[in-house]
Design an enzyme around this catalytic site. Structure first.
Site, short mmCIF file in Angstrom:
data_model
loop_
_atom_site.label_atom_id
_atom_site.label_comp_id
_atom_site.label_asym_id
_atom_site.label_seq_id
_atom_site.Cartn_x
_atom_site.Cartn_y
_atom_site.Cartn_z
N LYS A 53 -23.47 61.12 -26.52
CA LYS A 53 -23.56 62.09 -27.62
C LYS A 53 -22.36 63.04 -27.58
CE LYS A 53 -28.55 61.80 -28.00
NZ LYS A 53 -29.86 62.23 -27.54
N GLN A 97 -32.46 67.28 -24.73
CA GLN A 97 -32.73 65.86 -24.44
C GLN A 97 -34.14 65.71 -23.86
OE1 GLN A 97 -30.57 63.21 -25.09
NE2 GLN A 97 -32.30 61.91 -24.49
N ASP A 120 -32.62 67.39 -34.20
CA ASP A 120 -33.51 66.26 -33.91
C ASP A 120 -34.67 66.20 -34.91
OD1 ASP A 120 -32.90 64.42 -31.97
OD2 ASP A 120 -33.61 65.65 -30.29
#
Ligand code: NDP
Length: 291
Positions: A53, A97, A120
């Site tokens: 990422k 994460q 997200d």
């Protein structure tokens, strides 16, 4: 019939090029999009995802801010970091994460992220906005699947879709996105009866189960579009949730694993970071990057 194999890797590369151009245009206006990625602990798979990422964020010209906390860090430390990132104008997107260590409350952590920076799309406000047809930040993997399906089929209106899996990160938001595009959606899960029969009626099957080769070839309606979200590590390497060899003889189009949905997820994360940056600066949503 042999299915068209949907090249998610190539599609994601094209998407990243578009994002790069749109990022450059924003930078020319004095705005540099920034994505903060927070990793708690040393989970090897998470480390790989996070590095990937960060690399792809920098490659598009955006700022990448990495934060690493030890697996033993108290939740209060993570919440304090999130608050700092919430208040940092250089940070447009925040990604924590998952999974988090067992002593942390995942929902409390996610809901501490400012919804506008929740790239997200897991914050409860974004979930609600998506479900009620309002402007939301949308989870990256389902957004990637939607882009592939629209590219393949064009208008999804009236198509019948079966989504196998009802997780908050894939199944449910995938179903919401398909519904928003006026598909007729069935959500299947471990208690569903007659799953093969349901799939045989479907123009679109999205498999997000987490079981290698679970969806059989003879569950697929001839000519249907099959999107395989599964990533299963087996002795034979990475395999999806669909028996690719069999399904690809019957489907009209199918995503492979690897090289299908996987590469779309990070590309969509970058797309969402750009969207969040545009919205934070009162600009219109970037072209082609939102649902
Ligand atoms: P979860 O384990 O959270 O959810 C799996 C779902 O599958 C559940 O809803 C479960 O039903 C359902 N299920 C399990 N067994 C059956 C069965 N026998 N029949 C029908 N449904 C069943 O997984 P995720 O949604 O997080 O992930 C799914 C897969 O996608 C995994 O392989 C994961 O690695 C992959 N993934 C890939 C990503 C990518 O970037 N390509 C991103 C995220 C995930 P129930 O709710 O009843 O238990």
């Amino acid at each position: 019939m042999t299915a068209k194999v949907i090249d998610g890797k190539a599609f994601a590369a094209g998407l990243r090029e578009q994002i790069k151009l749109q990022t450059a245009a924003m930078i020319a206006q004095g705005i540099t999009p920034g994505l903060a990625v927070v990793l708690v602990g040393e989970d090897p798979a998470s480390q790989v995802y996070v590095r990937s990422k960060e690399k792809q964020t920098r490659e598009t010209g955006m700022n990448s801010f990495a934060h690493r906390l030890s697996a033993e860090a108290p939740q209060a430390e993570l919440l304090a970091l999130i608050e700092q990132l919430n208040n940092d104008p250089a940070v447009n997107g925040i990604l924590v994460q998952l999974p988090l260590p067992a002593h942390m409350d995942e929902a409390a952590v996610i809901n501490a992220i400012r919804p506008e920076k929740d790239v997200d799309g897991f914050h409860i406000l974004n979930v609600g906005r998506l479900a009620t047809g309002q402007k939301a930040m949308v989870p990256c993997t389902p957004l990637g699947c939607l882009m592939l399906l629209r590219d393949l089929l064009g208008d999804l209106s009236g198509k019948s879709a079966v989504v196998i899996g009802r997780s908050n990160i894939v199944g449910k938001p995938m179903a919401q996105l398909l519904l928003r595009d006026s598909a007729t959606v069935t959500i299947a899960h471990s208690r569903t009866r007659n799953l093969p029969e349901l799939c045989r009626q479907a123009d679109i099957v999205v498999a997000a189960v987490g079981r290698p080769n679970f969806v059989q070839g003879d569950w697929i309606k001839p000519g249907a579009a099959v999107v395989d979200v599964g990533i299963n590590r087996t002795d034979d390497g990475l395999v999806g949730d669909v028996d690719f060899a069999a399904a690809s003889q019957i489907a009209g189009a199918i995503t492979p694993v690897p090289g299908g949905v996987g590469p779309m997820t990070i590309a969509c994360l970058l797309a969402s970071t750009l969207t969040a940056t545009a919205r934070a600066n009162g600009l219109p949503d970037p072209e082609g990057l939102t649902p």
